[in-house]
Design a protein around this motif. Structure first.
Motif, PDB file in Angstrom:
ATOM      1  N   SER A 286       0.859  13.351 -18.448  1.00 29.25           N
ATOM      2  CA  SER A 286      -0.476  13.217 -19.044  1.00 29.25           C
ATOM      3  C   SER A 286      -0.692  14.243 -20.151  1.00 29.25           C
ATOM      4  CB  SER A 286      -1.549  13.380 -17.967  1.00 29.25           C
ATOM      5  OG  SER A 286      -1.441  12.367 -16.986  1.00 29.25           O
ATOM      6  N   LEU A 287      -0.175  15.446 -19.955  1.00 32.95           N
ATOM      7  CA  LEU A 287      -0.308  16.480 -20.991  1.00 32.95           C
ATOM      8  C   LEU A 287       0.459  16.089 -22.240  1.00 32.95           C
ATOM      9  CD1 LEU A 287      -1.457  19.245 -21.670  1.00 32.95           C
ATOM     10  CD2 LEU A 287       0.598  20.277 -20.685  1.00 32.95           C
ATOM     11  N   PHE A 288       1.632  15.517 -22.060  1.00 31.73           N
ATOM     12  CA  PHE A 288       2.409  15.028 -23.207  1.00 31.73           C
ATOM     13  C   PHE A 288       1.632  13.950 -23.965  1.00 31.73           C
ATOM     14  CE2 PHE A 288       5.229  11.602 -24.690  1.00 31.73           C
ATOM     15  CZ  PHE A 288       5.914  12.271 -25.696  1.00 31.73           C
ATOM     16  N   GLN A 289       1.025  13.017 -23.228  1.00 31.90           N
ATOM     17  CA  GLN A 289       0.215  11.976 -23.854  1.00 31.90           C
ATOM     18  C   GLN A 289      -0.942  12.579 -24.644  1.00 31.90           C
ATOM     19  OE1 GLN A 289      -0.051   9.558 -19.901  1.00 31.90           O
ATOM     20  NE2 GLN A 289      -0.683   8.185 -21.535  1.00 31.90           N
ATOM     21  N   SER A 290      -1.619  13.538 -24.060  1.00 36.89           N
ATOM     22  CA  SER A 290      -2.790  14.142 -24.706  1.00 36.89           C
ATOM     23  C   SER A 290      -2.410  14.857 -25.997  1.00 36.89           C
ATOM     24  CB  SER A 290      -3.467  15.124 -23.743  1.00 36.89           C
ATOM     25  OG  SER A 290      -3.891  14.475 -22.567  1.00 36.89           O
ATOM     26  N   VAL A 291      -1.309  15.602 -25.954  1.00 35.29           N
ATOM     27  CA  VAL A 291      -0.875  16.333 -27.155  1.00 35.29           C
ATOM     28  C   VAL A 291      -0.486  15.360 -28.265  1.00 35.29           C
ATOM     29  CG1 VAL A 291       0.906  17.869 -28.077  1.00 35.29           C
ATOM     30  CG2 VAL A 291      -0.169  18.383 -25.877  1.00 35.29           C
ATOM     31  N   MET A 292       0.258  14.315 -27.919  1.00 40.68           N
ATOM     32  CA  MET A 292       0.660  13.332 -28.920  1.00 40.68           C
ATOM     33  C   MET A 292      -0.547  12.597 -29.488  1.00 40.68           C
ATOM     34  SD  MET A 292       3.825  13.824 -29.231  1.00 40.68           S
ATOM     35  CE  MET A 292       4.094  12.490 -30.392  1.00 40.68           C
ATOM     36  N   VAL A 297      -4.386  11.660 -33.997  1.00 38.95           N
ATOM     37  CA  VAL A 297      -5.749  11.646 -34.527  1.00 38.95           C
ATOM     38  C   VAL A 297      -5.869  12.575 -35.729  1.00 38.95           C
ATOM     39  CG1 VAL A 297      -8.136  12.287 -34.028  1.00 38.95           C
ATOM     40  CG2 VAL A 297      -6.854  10.945 -32.376  1.00 38.95           C
ATOM     41  N   LEU A 298      -5.283  13.768 -35.635  1.00 36.83           N
ATOM     42  CA  LEU A 298      -5.317  14.712 -36.755  1.00 36.83           C
ATOM     43  C   LEU A 298      -4.608  14.131 -37.977  1.00 36.83           C
ATOM     44  CD1 LEU A 298      -4.605  18.065 -34.879  1.00 36.83           C
ATOM     45  CD2 LEU A 298      -6.799  17.266 -35.781  1.00 36.83           C
ATOM     46  N   PHE A 299      -3.449  13.508 -37.745  1.00 39.72           N
ATOM     47  CA  PHE A 299      -2.715  12.907 -38.865  1.00 39.72           C
ATOM     48  C   PHE A 299      -3.500  11.751 -39.476  1.00 39.72           C
ATOM     49  CE2 PHE A 299       0.139   9.509 -40.313  1.00 39.72           C
ATOM     50  CZ  PHE A 299       0.761  10.155 -41.374  1.00 39.72           C
ATOM     51  N   ALA A 300      -4.068  10.884 -38.622  1.00 32.26           N
ATOM     52  CA  ALA A 300      -4.831   9.741 -39.122  1.00 32.26           C
ATOM     53  C   ALA A 300      -6.048  10.206 -39.906  1.00 32.26           C
ATOM     54  CB  ALA A 300      -5.254   8.844 -37.967  1.00 32.26           C
ATOM     55  N   ASN A 301      -6.693  11.263 -39.449  1.00 33.33           N
ATOM     56  CA  ASN A 301      -7.852  11.806 -40.159  1.00 33.33           C
ATOM     57  C   ASN A 301      -7.449  12.335 -41.533  1.00 33.33           C
ATOM     58  OD1 ASN A 301     -10.756  12.773 -40.032  1.00 33.33           O
ATOM     59  ND2 ASN A 301      -9.686  14.703 -40.385  1.00 33.33           N
ATOM     60  N   TRP A 302      -6.317  13.074 -41.577  1.00 35.10           N
ATOM     61  CA  TRP A 302      -5.830  13.598 -42.855  1.00 35.10           C
ATOM     62  C   TRP A 302      -5.408  12.456 -43.781  1.00 35.10           C
ATOM     63  CZ3 TRP A 302      -0.840  12.939 -44.751  1.00 35.10           C
ATOM     64  CH2 TRP A 302      -0.527  13.644 -45.931  1.00 35.10           C
ATOM     65  N   PHE A 303      -4.684  11.491 -43.249  1.00 35.55           N
ATOM     66  CA  PHE A 303      -4.186  10.378 -44.063  1.00 35.55           C
ATOM     67  C   PHE A 303      -5.345   9.539 -44.609  1.00 35.55           C
ATOM     68  CE2 PHE A 303      -2.496   6.046 -44.554  1.00 35.55           C
ATOM     69  CZ  PHE A 303      -1.436   6.299 -45.412  1.00 35.55           C
ATOM     70  N   SER A 304      -6.353   9.289 -43.767  1.00 39.03           N
ATOM     71  CA  SER A 304      -7.515   8.518 -44.211  1.00 39.03           C
ATOM     72  C   SER A 304      -8.264   9.244 -45.323  1.00 39.03           C
ATOM     73  CB  SER A 304      -8.447   8.261 -43.025  1.00 39.03           C
ATOM     74  OG  SER A 304      -9.610   7.569 -43.437  1.00 39.03           O
ATOM     75  N   GLY A 305      -8.355  10.561 -45.191  1.00 38.08           N
ATOM     76  CA  GLY A 305      -9.011  11.331 -46.249  1.00 38.08           C
ATOM     77  C   GLY A 305      -8.260  11.283 -47.561  1.00 38.08           C
ATOM     78  N   SER A 308      -8.414   7.000 -48.608  1.00 38.50           N
ATOM     79  CA  SER A 308      -9.720   6.389 -48.875  1.00 38.50           C
ATOM     80  C   SER A 308     -10.842   7.384 -49.076  1.00 38.50           C
ATOM     81  CB  SER A 308     -10.097   5.459 -47.709  1.00 38.50           C
ATOM     82  OG  SER A 308     -10.274   6.203 -46.506  1.00 38.50           O
ATOM     83  N   GLY A 309     -10.591   8.659 -48.800  1.00 32.28           N
ATOM     84  CA  GLY A 309     -11.654   9.651 -48.935  1.00 32.28           C
ATOM     85  C   GLY A 309     -12.617   9.698 -47.780  1.00 32.28           C
ATOM     86  N   ASN A 310     -12.317   8.929 -46.721  1.00 32.82           N
ATOM     87  CA  ASN A 310     -13.182   8.888 -45.549  1.00 32.82           C
ATOM     88  C   ASN A 310     -12.506   9.619 -44.396  1.00 32.82           C
ATOM     89  OD1 ASN A 310     -15.317   6.974 -46.567  1.00 32.82           O
ATOM     90  ND2 ASN A 310     -13.504   5.688 -46.803  1.00 32.82           N
ATOM     91  N   ARG A 311     -13.166  10.671 -43.919  1.00 29.35           N
ATOM     92  CA  ARG A 311     -12.635  11.452 -42.802  1.00 29.35           C
ATOM     93  C   ARG A 311     -13.654  11.518 -41.688  1.00 29.35           C
ATOM     94  NH1 ARG A 311      -9.598  16.824 -45.279  1.00 29.35           N
ATOM     95  NH2 ARG A 311      -8.056  15.721 -46.560  1.00 29.35           N
ATOM     96  N   LEU A 312     -13.149  11.670 -40.470  1.00 30.83           N
ATOM     97  CA  LEU A 312     -14.030  11.820 -39.320  1.00 30.83           C
ATOM     98  C   LEU A 312     -14.494  13.268 -39.196  1.00 30.83           C
ATOM     99  CD1 LEU A 312     -15.305  10.447 -36.863  1.00 30.83           C
ATOM    100  CD2 LEU A 312     -13.239  10.995 -35.566  1.00 30.83           C
ATOM    101  N   PHE A 313     -13.625  14.223 -39.579  1.00 33.88           N
ATOM    102  CA  PHE A 313     -13.971  15.645 -39.526  1.00 33.88           C
ATOM    103  C   PHE A 313     -13.152  16.395 -40.558  1.00 33.88           C
ATOM    104  CE2 PHE A 313     -10.954  14.495 -36.213  1.00 33.88           C
ATOM    105  CZ  PHE A 313      -9.889  15.313 -36.498  1.00 33.88           C
TER     106      PHE A 313
END
Length: 313
Positions: A286-292, A297-305, A308-313
């Motif tokens: 479960s810890l492995f799943q959580s870290v991955m 999520v961090l990569f998707a947020n950076w890539f989306s920014g 498209s210029g749209n970021r969650l945080f």
């Protein structure tokens, strides 16, 4: 005091005054904060047993520290790799097929010209969401049984010569899982997109119609650009589930015949923890799943920014 001095003046005291003036409203959110701390943050300390040989009678403080032993065992287990492969493939298929479906469905509903028909379609599409998945799985298992309605109808129409074993054929599990997910959740998932479409300025559509734009052109030039920020945020949130899979489908629709494609990592963790009482090993999974998931999520947020210029945080 000039404008520069005002801009440089610290706002800490002002924020405290605002907080005091809203103390009643702030107290309303206090139970939610306490709930989050008690059930989301404090339990994180329990992840320490992933690095221990945890024994219930010894507790966390009395269990032996074994370091990365469980992780090494996990990465050497062929069953773990089978579960990871199935989890990633299913999650990718969900992202490609199921995730965009509510957006497409919302666009189709929005273009229905008859208001009463639109309400009927919306209401009927929401209903499957409120049915428990245990009942949904039972219904589909019966429906696709060798003696079920689907096989009997195809035999009657002479489309097949022998009944199809839908639930024992590994290659059919993923398409069926996608089909059931779409049937159950697409209508409910379309609500947020319909709300966003309703918020688009109707004058934009009127101006486009005056310029001679048809339905398709209005969707491409007006509706979709206004939905991109919402779609990007939902995508960032959804991509975190890439390593979690779908436990309900794996347990209720999977069996020993289709395990090759239905066995996901959450089921693997559940079996190790509850059936074999290997709590430390299950926590390591479960810890492995959580870290991955966090990294995704961090990569998707950076890539989306970047794209498209749209970021969650």
């Amino acid at each position: 005091m000039n404008k520069t001095d005002t801009a440089l003046k610290p706002r800490g005291n002002g924020n405290w005054k605002v907080f005091k003036s809203q103390i009643t409203l702030q107290m309303m959110i206090l139970p939610c904060i306490l709930f989050l701390i008690l059930f989301a943050y404090i339990p994180l300390a329990g992840n320490i047993i992933a690095f221990q040989d945890f024994k219930i009678m010894s507790g966390i403080t009395g269990s032996k520290f074994v370091g990365l032993t469980h992780f090494a065992e996990m990465f050497s287990d062929p069953t773990f790799y089978l579960a990871i492969k199935n989890t990633i493939l299913l999650s990718l298929l969900y992202l490609i097929v199921v995730f965009p479906a509510p957006l497409i469905f919302a666009l189709l509903i929005h273009e229905i010209p008859f208001r009463r028909l639109k309400k009927i379609v919306q209401t009927t599409s929401y209903l499957p969401h409120f049915i428990s998945f245990a009942m949904v799985a039972s219904m589909w298992i019966i429906l696709l049984d060798p003696k079920g309605l689907v096989n009997e109808s195809m035999l009657l129409l002479q489309l097949i010569k022998h009944p199809i074993e839908f639930w024992t054929e590994p290659g059919l599990f993923r398409p069926l899982s996608l089909l059931i997910s779409m049937w159950k959740e697409v209508g409910w998932g379309a609500i947020i997109f319909l709300a966003a479409i309703t918020g688009i300025n109707p004058e934009l559509y009127e101006a486009a119609m005056i310029d001679g734009a048809g339905r398709i052109r209005r969707i491409i030039s007006i509706t979709l650009p206004n939905l991109i920020p919402l779609f990007a945020i939902l995508f960032i949130l959804k991509i975190g589930s890439l390593f979690t899979g779908n436990l309900d489908h794996s347990i209720l629709l999977g069996n020993s015949f289709n395990k090759e494609t239905s066995y996901v990592v959450e089921y693997y963790s559940l079996q190790m923890g509850l059936e074999l009482t290997r709590y430390s090993y299950a926590t390591a999974i479960s810890l492995f799943q959580s870290v991955m998931s966090l990294l995704l999520v961090l990569f998707a947020n950076w890539f989306s920014g970047k794209v498209s210029g749209n970021r969650l945080f």
